[in-house]
Design an enzyme around this catalytic site. Sequence first.
Site, PDB file in Angstrom:
ATOM      1  N   LYS A 184      32.616  71.528  59.936  1.00 14.70           N
ATOM      2  CA  LYS A 184      31.629  72.116  60.860  1.00 14.70           C
ATOM      3  C   LYS A 184      30.502  72.793  60.084  1.00 14.70           C
ATOM      4  O   LYS A 184      30.751  73.528  59.121  1.00 14.70           O
ATOM      5  CB  LYS A 184      32.305  73.168  61.752  1.00 14.70           C
ATOM      6  CG  LYS A 184      33.236  72.540  62.765  1.00 14.70           C
ATOM      7  CD  LYS A 184      33.766  73.564  63.733  1.00 14.70           C
ATOM      8  CE  LYS A 184      34.690  72.882  64.722  1.00 14.70           C
ATOM      9  NZ  LYS A 184      35.916  73.632  64.953  1.00 14.70           N
TER      10      LYS A 184
ATOM     11  N   ASP B  41      38.504  62.748  48.193  1.00 20.44           N
ATOM     12  CA  ASP B  41      38.418  61.453  48.877  1.00 20.44           C
ATOM     13  C   ASP B  41      37.486  61.572  50.082  1.00 20.44           C
ATOM     14  O   ASP B  41      37.292  60.602  50.813  1.00 20.44           O
ATOM     15  CB  ASP B  41      39.809  60.990  49.358  1.00 20.44           C
ATOM     16  CG  ASP B  41      40.323  61.875  50.464  1.00 20.44           C
ATOM     17  OD1 ASP B  41      40.157  63.108  50.374  1.00 20.44           O
ATOM     18  OD2 ASP B  41      40.885  61.350  51.440  1.00 20.44           O
TER      19      ASP B  41
ATOM     20  N   TYR C  72      47.173  66.055  46.292  1.00 23.09           N
ATOM     21  CA  TYR C  72      46.340  65.440  47.333  1.00 23.09           C
ATOM     22  C   TYR C  72      45.844  64.067  46.899  1.00 23.09           C
ATOM     23  O   TYR C  72      45.730  63.153  47.714  1.00 23.09           O
ATOM     24  CB  TYR C  72      45.146  66.349  47.654  1.00 23.09           C
ATOM     25  CG  TYR C  72      45.430  67.369  48.723  1.00 23.09           C
ATOM     26  CD1 TYR C  72      46.550  68.188  48.651  1.00 23.09           C
ATOM     27  CD2 TYR C  72      44.584  67.515  49.816  1.00 23.09           C
ATOM     28  CE1 TYR C  72      46.812  69.128  49.627  1.00 23.09           C
ATOM     29  CE2 TYR C  72      44.839  68.465  50.796  1.00 23.09           C
ATOM     30  CZ  TYR C  72      45.951  69.258  50.693  1.00 23.09           C
ATOM     31  OH  TYR C  72      46.215  70.187  51.666  1.00 23.09           O
ATOM     32  N   GLU C  73      45.556  63.943  45.627  1.00 20.82           N
ATOM     33  CA  GLU C  73      45.063  62.667  45.108  1.00 20.82           C
ATOM     34  C   GLU C  73      46.132  61.581  45.273  1.00 20.82           C
ATOM     35  O   GLU C  73      45.832  60.448  45.672  1.00 20.82           O
ATOM     36  CB  GLU C  73      44.702  62.825  43.626  1.00 20.82           C
ATOM     37  CG  GLU C  73      44.042  61.613  43.009  1.00 20.82           C
ATOM     38  CD  GLU C  73      43.481  61.933  41.624  1.00 20.82           C
ATOM     39  OE1 GLU C  73      43.524  63.113  41.211  1.00 20.82           O
ATOM     40  OE2 GLU C  73      42.996  61.000  40.962  1.00 20.82           O
TER      41      GLU C  73
ATOM     42  N   GLU D 266      41.313  75.985  37.567  1.00 19.87           N
ATOM     43  CA  GLU D 266      41.254  75.176  38.783  1.00 19.87           C
ATOM     44  C   GLU D 266      41.164  76.121  39.965  1.00 19.87           C
ATOM     45  O   GLU D 266      41.985  77.044  40.092  1.00 19.87           O
ATOM     46  CB  GLU D 266      42.481  74.268  38.940  1.00 19.87           C
ATOM     47  CG  GLU D 266      42.343  73.366  40.175  1.00 19.87           C
ATOM     48  CD  GLU D 266      43.548  72.479  40.496  1.00 19.87           C
ATOM     49  OE1 GLU D 266      43.443  71.667  41.435  1.00 19.87           O
ATOM     50  OE2 GLU D 266      44.584  72.618  39.824  1.00 19.87           O
TER      51      GLU D 266
ATOM     52  N   ASP E  38      38.894  72.003  50.473  1.00 19.24           N
ATOM     53  CA  ASP E  38      38.843  71.894  51.942  1.00 19.24           C
ATOM     54  C   ASP E  38      37.441  71.484  52.372  1.00 19.24           C
ATOM     55  O   ASP E  38      36.455  72.083  51.940  1.00 19.24           O
ATOM     56  CB  ASP E  38      39.197  73.241  52.581  1.00 19.24           C
ATOM     57  CG  ASP E  38      40.619  73.680  52.224  1.00 19.24           C
ATOM     58  OD1 ASP E  38      41.501  72.810  52.211  1.00 19.24           O
ATOM     59  OD2 ASP E  38      40.825  74.867  51.949  1.00 19.24           O
TER      60      ASP E  38
HETATM   61  N1  SAH Z   1      43.943  71.099  44.382  1.00 19.10           N
HETATM   62  C1  SAH Z   1      45.134  70.774  45.151  1.00 19.10           C
HETATM   63  C2  SAH Z   1      45.096  71.363  46.554  1.00 19.10           C
HETATM   64  C3  SAH Z   1      43.941  70.910  47.413  1.00 19.10           C
HETATM   65  S1  SAH Z   1      43.938  71.664  49.040  1.00 19.10           S
HETATM   66  C4  SAH Z   1      45.298  69.254  45.186  1.00 19.10           C
HETATM   67  O1  SAH Z   1      44.340  68.540  44.877  1.00 19.10           O
HETATM   68  O2  SAH Z   1      46.384  68.799  45.511  1.00 19.10           O
HETATM   69  C5  SAH Z   1      42.718  72.931  48.789  1.00 19.10           C
HETATM   70  C6  SAH Z   1      43.341  74.238  48.336  1.00 19.10           C
HETATM   71  O3  SAH Z   1      42.280  75.144  48.053  1.00 19.10           O
HETATM   72  C7  SAH Z   1      44.220  74.916  49.382  1.00 19.10           C
HETATM   73  O4  SAH Z   1      45.467  75.240  48.814  1.00 19.10           O
HETATM   74  C8  SAH Z   1      43.429  76.163  49.766  1.00 19.10           C
HETATM   75  O5  SAH Z   1      44.252  77.247  50.133  1.00 19.10           O
HETATM   76  C9  SAH Z   1      42.653  76.444  48.503  1.00 19.10           C
HETATM   77  N2  SAH Z   1      41.414  77.185  48.731  1.00 19.10           N
HETATM   78  C10 SAH Z   1      40.442  76.889  49.620  1.00 19.10           C
HETATM   79  N3  SAH Z   1      39.448  77.791  49.580  1.00 19.10           N
HETATM   80  C11 SAH Z   1      39.797  78.685  48.620  1.00 19.10           C
HETATM   81  C12 SAH Z   1      39.187  79.867  48.116  1.00 19.10           C
HETATM   82  N4  SAH Z   1      38.007  80.309  48.600  1.00 19.10           N
HETATM   83  N5  SAH Z   1      39.808  80.543  47.134  1.00 19.10           N
HETATM   84  C13 SAH Z   1      40.995  80.125  46.657  1.00 19.10           C
HETATM   85  N6  SAH Z   1      41.638  79.016  47.104  1.00 19.10           N
HETATM   86  C14 SAH Z   1      41.041  78.305  48.068  1.00 19.10           C
END
Ligand code: SAH
Length: 247
Positions: free
Chosen positions: A152, A184, A225-226, A74, A148
Amino acid sequence: MRLRNIPGAEEILNASEYVVKDPASLRGAWRSLFEAQGDIATVSRQDGDGEEVPDVSRADPEGDAAARPQLHIEIGMGKGGFLHRMSALHPDVMYVGLEQYSSVLVKAVSKLTADPRDNVRLICGDAKALAEYFEPGEVDRIYLNFSDPWPKARHAKRRLPGRAFLALYNRVLSPDGRLEFKTDNRELFDFALEEAAAAGWQIEALTYDLHRDEVLCRGNVMTEYEEKFSQKGNPICKYIIYRKVEP
Ligand code: SAH
């Protein structure tokens, strides 16, 4: 992801057996780690006399030496709830979680410390370095969960389902590997579908409302997050995609 500075986060990660300190040193060898400790974890079933008997449940019935344990990762695992639950449901799969922020990764470590797993390892690192951690074809499945959105346009390159990352996934995934993405965020999902199509990936499954999709929601494991976003009433989008393998 809201960031808090967690005092001692680095120390906690350094002290944890779950966190791989030099992931590049395991490139190409993640499975051997799992197999080695698979012996420890599963061979110790005892027979009636208290003697150890080998557990053949992992062995391939056909005796096919090429059979290998699945390696699933993941990317952007956040607090690790998804991998923690998945690893209990699928003890024969090796899971590796990648997260860039130590302040978030410590939450995953505390879950694993409270409720241990043999088949999970964590990397504190950036998805950009994926090919340093995994050799071509080494990974069977990649999960992106609630990545994320980077709304932008000038930040589009940072989106984990975007083309530059797809090229990396293409390298590390096995020929019949799968990429699964849940979010989402409809804009991000539409972007992800466009990027996948442009890069020649095929859709195996697709839904714009996972929790109401009878087939895809079967066995669905929720992420932090889900849970949060579905409680707000947001529908969850999901795809499973793969590359067309040349005959
Ligand atoms: N998968 C989790 C968290 C989602 S938030 C859930 O569904 O609950 C997105 C996460 O991805 C954040 O913790 C962020 O720090 C991480 N993330 C974003 N870009 C990343 C990258 N390039 N490499 C590693 N982690 C990353």
